[in-house]
Scaffold this motif. Structure first.
Motif, PDB file in Angstrom:
ATOM      1  N   ASN A  42      22.837   3.229  -7.572  1.00  0.00           N
ATOM      2  CA  ASN A  42      22.539   3.661  -8.950  1.00  0.00           C
ATOM      3  C   ASN A  42      23.185   2.762 -10.007  1.00  0.00           C
ATOM      4  N   ILE A  43      23.103   1.460  -9.794  1.00  0.00           N
ATOM      5  CA  ILE A  43      23.661   0.502 -10.741  1.00  0.00           C
ATOM      6  C   ILE A  43      22.780   0.476 -11.992  1.00  0.00           C
ATOM      7  N   PRO A  44      23.388   0.527 -13.181  1.00  0.00           N
ATOM      8  CA  PRO A  44      22.583   0.436 -14.409  1.00  0.00           C
ATOM      9  C   PRO A  44      21.733  -0.841 -14.395  1.00  0.00           C
ATOM     10  N   TRP A  45      20.503  -0.733 -14.845  1.00  0.00           N
ATOM     11  CA  TRP A  45      19.536  -1.819 -14.793  1.00  0.00           C
ATOM     12  C   TRP A  45      20.055  -3.105 -15.423  1.00  0.00           C
ATOM     13  N   MET A  46      20.616  -3.033 -16.611  1.00  0.00           N
ATOM     14  CA  MET A  46      21.100  -4.240 -17.301  1.00  0.00           C
ATOM     15  C   MET A  46      22.265  -4.887 -16.556  1.00  0.00           C
ATOM     16  N   ALA A  47      23.137  -4.075 -15.990  1.00  0.00           N
ATOM     17  CA  ALA A  47      24.255  -4.617 -15.212  1.00  0.00           C
ATOM     18  C   ALA A  47      23.734  -5.326 -13.971  1.00  0.00           C
ATOM     19  N   ALA A  48      22.735  -4.767 -13.330  1.00  0.00           N
ATOM     20  CA  ALA A  48      22.158  -5.372 -12.129  1.00  0.00           C
ATOM     21  C   ALA A  48      21.523  -6.722 -12.458  1.00  0.00           C
ATOM     22  N   ILE A  49      20.870  -6.832 -13.604  1.00  0.00           N
ATOM     23  CA  ILE A  49      20.260  -8.105 -14.004  1.00  0.00           C
ATOM     24  C   ILE A  49      21.340  -9.175 -14.153  1.00  0.00           C
ATOM     25  N   GLY A  50      22.441  -8.826 -14.799  1.00  0.00           N
ATOM     26  CA  GLY A  50      23.535  -9.784 -14.972  1.00  0.00           C
ATOM     27  C   GLY A  50      24.107 -10.222 -13.637  1.00  0.00           C
ATOM     28  N   ASP A  51      24.274  -9.292 -12.733  1.00  0.00           N
ATOM     29  CA  ASP A  51      24.800  -9.595 -11.407  1.00  0.00           C
ATOM     30  C   ASP A  51      23.837 -10.498 -10.643  1.00  0.00           C
ATOM     31  N   MET A  52      22.562 -10.185 -10.680  1.00  0.00           N
ATOM     32  CA  MET A  52      21.561 -11.000  -9.987  1.00  0.00           C
ATOM     33  C   MET A  52      21.475 -12.400 -10.589  1.00  0.00           C
ATOM     34  N   THR A  53      21.602 -12.509 -11.893  1.00  0.00           N
ATOM     35  CA  THR A  53      21.571 -13.818 -12.540  1.00  0.00           C
ATOM     36  C   THR A  53      22.723 -14.684 -12.056  1.00  0.00           C
ATOM     37  N   MET A  54      23.912 -14.106 -11.990  1.00  0.00           N
ATOM     38  CA  MET A  54      25.079 -14.851 -11.495  1.00  0.00           C
ATOM     39  C   MET A  54      24.860 -15.297 -10.056  1.00  0.00           C
ATOM     40  N   MET A  55      24.352 -14.406  -9.226  1.00  0.00           N
ATOM     41  CA  MET A  55      24.159 -14.730  -7.818  1.00  0.00           C
ATOM     42  C   MET A  55      23.126 -15.844  -7.640  1.00  0.00           C
ATOM     43  N   THR A  56      22.021 -15.778  -8.351  1.00  0.00           N
ATOM     44  CA  THR A  56      20.971 -16.776  -8.170  1.00  0.00           C
ATOM     45  C   THR A  56      21.308 -18.098  -8.849  1.00  0.00           C
ATOM     46  N   ALA A  57      22.027 -18.060  -9.941  1.00  0.00           N
ATOM     47  CA  ALA A  57      22.352 -19.286 -10.666  1.00  0.00           C
ATOM     48  C   ALA A  57      23.467 -20.089 -10.004  1.00  0.00           C
ATOM     49  N   PHE A  58      24.408 -19.411  -9.369  1.00  0.00           N
ATOM     50  CA  PHE A  58      25.592 -20.104  -8.881  1.00  0.00           C
ATOM     51  C   PHE A  58      25.807 -20.057  -7.386  1.00  0.00           C
ATOM     52  N   PHE A  59      25.159 -19.126  -6.696  1.00  0.00           N
ATOM     53  CA  PHE A  59      25.448 -18.950  -5.272  1.00  0.00           C
ATOM     54  C   PHE A  59      24.978 -20.136  -4.434  1.00  0.00           C
ATOM     55  N   SER A  60      23.846 -20.716  -4.742  1.00  0.00           N
ATOM     56  CA  SER A  60      23.287 -21.754  -3.888  1.00  0.00           C
ATOM     57  C   SER A  60      24.142 -23.003  -3.823  1.00  0.00           C
ATOM     58  N   GLY A  61      24.887 -23.324  -4.846  1.00  0.00           N
ATOM     59  CA  GLY A  61      25.689 -24.547  -4.797  1.00  0.00           C
ATOM     60  C   GLY A  61      27.013 -24.405  -5.502  1.00  0.00           C
ATOM     61  N   GLY A  62      27.389 -23.191  -5.813  1.00  0.00           N
ATOM     62  CA  GLY A  62      28.597 -22.972  -6.606  1.00  0.00           C
ATOM     63  C   GLY A  62      29.825 -22.693  -5.793  1.00  0.00           C
ATOM     64  N   ALA A  63      30.734 -21.964  -6.402  1.00  0.00           N
ATOM     65  CA  ALA A  63      32.057 -21.728  -5.853  1.00  0.00           C
ATOM     66  C   ALA A  63      32.058 -20.815  -4.632  1.00  0.00           C
TER      67      ALA A  63
END
Length: 108
Positions: free
Chosen positions: A85-106
């Motif tokens: 039951n994560i708030p929709w806007m919070a989930a978008i921010g979390d997904m953005t971080m994961m997709t933007a930085f996970f593939s080659g980030g820290a």
């Protein structure tokens, strides 16, 4: 930075922010190496741990623990997300971080 400015005024003198350079007196450090500041009055982590898997988060906290003195405080400022039951806007921010930085980030 507003929260840090407020905190610094409350805890000065002797407040050092160990992070990337900013308008506050800084001590740049690598969270996975020995911490350069020993026995500080307080260590403050703001939105650091959520970016790392558990193993690396434990390592960051362990390095701080090694540096802390008997009277030191560890202050952690993080967002806590429920597992369901994560708030929709919070989930978008979390997904953005994961997709933007996970593939080659820290997180590798």
């Amino acid at each position: 930075m507003h929260a840090i400015d407020k905190f610094r005024k409350t805890c000065s003198p002797g407040f050092i922010l160990s992070d990337l350079p900013s308008e506050i007196e800084t001590q740049v450090c690598n969270s996975f190496e020995e911490h350069p500041v020993k026995g500080a009055k307080a260590y403050y982590l703001r939105t650091v741990l959520h970016d790392w898997p558990d193993k690396q988060a434990v390592e960051i906290l362990s390095r701080l623990r090694e540096a802390m003195g008997p009277g030191s405080l560890l202050l952690i400022h993080e967002k806590a997300m429920p597992e369901t039951n994560i708030p929709w806007m919070a989930a978008i921010g979390d997904m953005t971080m994961m997709t933007a930085f996970f593939s080659g980030g820290a997180n590798q």
